[in-house]
Design a protein around this motif. Structure first.
Motif, PDB file in Angstrom:
ATOM      1  N   ILE A   1       1.102  -1.328  -0.425  1.00 54.09           N
ATOM      2  CA  ILE A   1      -0.351  -0.203  -0.453  1.00 54.09           C
ATOM      3  C   ILE A   1       0.791   1.612  -0.338  1.00 54.09           C
ATOM      4  N   PRO A   2       2.024   1.535   0.657  1.00 60.56           N
ATOM      5  CA  PRO A   2       2.193   2.609   1.306  1.00 60.56           C
ATOM      6  C   PRO A   2       3.576   2.862  -0.180  1.00 60.56           C
TER       7      PRO A   2
ATOM      8  N   ALA B   1       1.517   3.562  -3.286  1.00 58.00           N
ATOM      9  CA  ALA B   1       0.775   5.823  -2.917  1.00 58.00           C
ATOM     10  C   ALA B   1       2.095   6.156  -3.478  1.00 58.00           C
TER      11      ALA B   1
ATOM     12  N   GLY C   1      -5.794   5.230  -1.737  1.00 57.60           N
ATOM     13  CA  GLY C   1      -5.538   6.891  -1.083  1.00 57.60           C
ATOM     14  C   GLY C   1      -4.838   6.965  -0.123  1.00 57.60           C
ATOM     15  N   TRP C   2      -3.497   6.607  -0.093  1.00 53.85           N
ATOM     16  CA  TRP C   2      -2.679   6.443   1.340  1.00 53.85           C
ATOM     17  C   TRP C   2      -2.201   7.459   1.363  1.00 53.85           C
ATOM     18  N   ARG C   3      -1.752   7.845   2.369  1.00 57.17           N
ATOM     19  CA  ARG C   3      -1.255   9.586   2.671  1.00 57.17           C
ATOM     20  C   ARG C   3      -0.111   9.004   3.387  1.00 57.17           C
ATOM     21  N   GLY C   4       0.180   8.349   4.064  1.00 50.83           N
ATOM     22  CA  GLY C   4       1.356   8.421   5.343  1.00 50.83           C
ATOM     23  C   GLY C   4       0.802   9.399   6.295  1.00 50.83           C
ATOM     24  N   SER C   5      -0.322   9.099   7.278  1.00 49.17           N
ATOM     25  CA  SER C   5      -1.055   9.794   8.365  1.00 49.17           C
ATOM     26  C   SER C   5       0.057   9.079   9.174  1.00 49.17           C
ATOM     27  N   ALA C   6       0.294   9.740  10.458  1.00 49.84           N
ATOM     28  CA  ALA C   6       0.378   8.951  11.228  1.00 49.84           C
ATOM     29  C   ALA C   6      -0.100   8.122  12.070  1.00 49.84           C
ATOM     30  N   ARG C   7      -1.534   8.461  12.071  1.00 48.32           N
ATOM     31  CA  ARG C   7      -2.412   7.916  12.881  1.00 48.32           C
ATOM     32  C   ARG C   7      -2.529   6.399  11.963  1.00 48.32           C
ATOM     33  N   HIS C   8      -2.361   6.538  10.451  1.00 49.53           N
ATOM     34  CA  HIS C   8      -2.275   5.129   9.527  1.00 49.53           C
ATOM     35  C   HIS C   8      -1.511   4.616   9.858  1.00 49.53           C
ATOM     36  N   TRP C   9      -0.072   5.035  10.201  1.00 52.91           N
ATOM     37  CA  TRP C   9       1.277   4.438  10.147  1.00 52.91           C
ATOM     38  C   TRP C   9       0.771   3.856  11.481  1.00 52.91           C
TER      39      TRP C   9
ATOM     40  N   TYR D   1      -1.118   0.824  10.734  1.00 53.82           N
ATOM     41  CA  TYR D   1      -0.418  -0.495   9.555  1.00 53.82           C
ATOM     42  C   TYR D   1       0.618  -1.215  10.082  1.00 53.82           C
TER      43      TYR D   1
END
Lengths: 469, 184
Positions: free
Chosen positions: A190-191, A194, A215-223, A226
């Motif tokens: 996924i990353p 992106a 639509g991965w955007r590397g958000s800290a919350r997502h990481w 993840y």
């Protein structure tokens, strides 16, 4: 403010990784280099390989056309050898499909940081090998249109599958393995998808990568989620890898055929799977790193480590062969004794001794550090091991079945031309999928490599500060 | 006061600032928190440890969900096999009990792993609000660098007393190489 930095313990595997990756490459270099492999024009080496793969794939298609048209009578299987090439190839491919998840999951849990530049590619290889493996039982059932009968579903015949049979366990194990391997591979991608989206210039290509990167955007919350999901998937995949080939081993071991009915089968099958899987990763990564000039990422150290894994698993397999022979004598069973004697001196003896040469003797060359660094030798050994592991399954399937308890039901097994074309065709399918993957996906995990570079940089800063103090 | 904040948050998504290193980013996050900004998100090419804590995000409970998923998978595996082998289609194989649970273990294990893996992946994707092809931060052209080598901090408009101009000046003062106000 406290100027003294906190003392951090340095993960030794991060330190080891320093000799694996080119130290000077920055985050941007990694991203540009790996995405550039896909976004640049097609290489000549790739085109040559692709033409070969498509030709072999055409052979598979024609073989399948003949098979569906005429039935499995075109294969060499018959009583008493009902499990011919189809099962040999199934076990061979599933075995090859073990290295990817082993590298990704088990080496991740063991903090083997060097895995980072080969894991993506090995995972993809796993998926394609499992796809080839899955093909064979479907063809072997004779009515592929009814293959869904293998699954428990409410039906008008009012019958259900037999849950005490390892063959049904296999259905669940292989389908779970294929699904979880796909998820693991996709989550890792996924990353990087992106990254491809952001590097692509062509609008159509950009849109495709944007859609599949979710639509991965590397958000800290997502990481944060993840990383948890990725680690837990590794934790789940690790016992799964072991379970799949264990269950394939059960397919044989739970029966009462001399040569199959052995408690050593599950562990020895798992070791054999990893042995052949690493051999296949070596076979593929030597030409790839040459064509794409990836020696800075897939280094000699990687090849050396993979060769060592082959050496170890090869010796576990050799122990398995020794135990089979020993139990033939020690069990004092007339049938077991005959089975092993027949393997060594019977009509298929040349194949047995070829298998011993390929899997037990030739891999011993890998003790030499010089030979492990010689890519030509390593490439040849990896091909020899792949051949040896195929012969092992041939010996297990064919020699155990062709001499039944009663001499009246003895027979011989000879593969037909359609057995061979289907087998060669499945290699074509595997190469086709692998080459497609290389062309359209980032073959090295970009964000993981960047993360590793980041960890290393921070560790080094800590080192410097410690030495200044 | 509340009226003003809601006005702002209806026009602006927030203010985004670009940094070149993860240390600068963490420093900026800490300073912004001191300043009183609450709603923030940071973006990076790879996971940066300590970033989520610095932002004050609560750790996710994904692992609990995965455990529950695995448990449901195991129960499904046993339930399926028990129902089919004992109730729906009892079949005597060599005098073994209908509920021969030992031979049910492999499928119980496989289904537990399958359900847990599905929970982990779809839990992660779903709780992250993905797939989401459009997001205000994508309006910033330089945001493409987030998958290459740049780190971003976005102070969001519903963050306390938000004033776009002031926030921009504040973030520029933190050593950011590029600051942009993002509209909704």
């Amino acid at each position: 403010m406290n100027p003294r930095p906190k003392r951090k313990t340095v993960d030794p595997s991060v330190r080891d990784a320093a000799e694996i990756y080119d130290d000077r490459s920055s985050y941007a270099d990694v991203a540009d280099r790996i995405s550039g492999l896909v976004l640049s024009p097609t290489r000549r080496g790739w085109i040559i390989g692709f033409i070969g793969a498509v030709a072999m794939l055409a052979l598979l298609k024609y073989s399948l056309y003949r098979l569906f048209n005429d039935g499995i009578g075109i294969w060499g299987i018959n009583v008493p050898v009902g499990w011919g090439f189809a099962i040999i190839n199934f076990v061979w491919w599933v075995g090859i499909g073990h290295a990817g998840t082993f590298i990704s999951a088990i080496l991740l849990l063991l903090h083997q940081k060097w895995r980072t530049s080969i894991n993506r590619f090995a995972e993809a290889m796993t998926l394609f090998a499992v796809a080839c493996a899955g093909l064979f039982p479907l063809l072997h059932v004779g009515r592929p249109d009814r293959a869904y009968w293998l699954f428990p579903y409410p039906n008008t015949m009012d019958i259900w599958p037999q849950f005490r049979s390892p063959l049904l366990w296999d259905v669940f194990a292989v389908s779970t393995y294929a699904t979880v391997s796909f998820l693991f591979w996709f989550v890792g991608l996924i990353p990087d998808l992106a990254c491809m989206r952001d590097r692509a210039k062509n609008q159509v290509v950009k849109t495709i990568y944007a859609v599949i990167s979710l639509g991965w955007r590397g958000s800290a919350r997502h990481w944060e989620r993840y990383e948890k999901a990725y680690k837990v998937l590794a934790g789940l995949a690790a016992p799964l890898v072991i379970s799949v080939h264990t269950i394939v081993g059960f397919d044989f071991a739970v029966s009462v055929i001399p040569g199959w009915h052995a408690t050593i089968f599950p562990p020895y099958f798992v070791a054999g799977a990893i042995f052949s899987g690493f051999a296949m990763v070596v076979t593929l990564s030597i030409p790839i790193r040459k064509i794409y000039r990836l020696e800075g990422y897939i280094t000699d150290k990687h090849m050396d480590n993979m060769a060592k894994v082959m050496l170890v698993t090869g010796m576990i397999v050799t122990y398995g062969y020794a135990m089979e022979a020993f139990m033939g004598w020690y069990s004092a069973s007339q049938y077991e004794g005959f089975m092993i004697w027949n393997r060594m001196t019977g009509p298929y003896a040349p194949f047995y001794w070829a298998l011993i040469a390929c899997n037990a003797i030739i891999p011993q060359l890998l003790w030499s550090p010089k030979l492990r660094k010689n890519m030509l030798v390593l490439f040849i050994i990896s091909l020899v091991v792949n051949t040896g592991m195929w012969l092992e399954r041939f010996i297990i399937v064919v020699t155990s079945l062709h001499r039944d308890y009663l001499p009246s039901s003895w027979g011989m097994y000879t593969p037909t031309v359609w057995d061979w074309t289907t087998y060669i065709g499945s290699i074509g399918l595997f190469l086709f999928l692998t080459l497609m993957f290389i062309r359209i996906m980032p073959i090295i995990a970009i964000s993981e490599l960047q993360h590793l570079a980041h960890e290393r940089k921070h560790n080094r800063i800590d080192h410097d500060q410690e030495s200044i103090r | 006061m509340t009226k003003k904040a809601s006005d702002n948050s209806s026009i602006y998504h927030g203010v985004i600032a670009e940094f070149s290193t993860s240390d600068d980013l963490i420093h900026a996050v800490n300073e912004s928190r001191k300043k009183g900004y609450v709603q923030m998100d940071a973006y990076s090419p790879f996971p940066v440890h300590g970033l989520s804590e610095a932002l004050g995000h609560r750790p996710s409970n994904l692992l609990v969900a995965v455990f529950c998923g695995g448990l449901i998978g195991a129960l499904t595996g046993f339930g399926l096999q028990y129902y089919l082998s004992v109730i729906a289609y009892p079949y005597n194989v060599g005098g073994r009990p209908f509920n021969s649970w030992v031979s049910f273990i492999p499928i119980i294990f496989e289904l537990a792993v399958l359900f847990a893996a599905f929970t982990a992946v779809f839990g992660m994707i779903g709780r992250n609000g993905l797939p989401r092809p459009y997001h205000p931060v994508f309006k910033v052209d330089r945001f493409e660098g987030v998958t290459r080598d740049k780190f971003f901090l976005c102070v969001e408009a519903d963050s306390g007393e938000f004033d776009a101009k002031k926030c921009q000046a504040f973030l520029e003062g933190l050593g950011s190489s590029y600051v942009e106000i993002i509209e909704k």
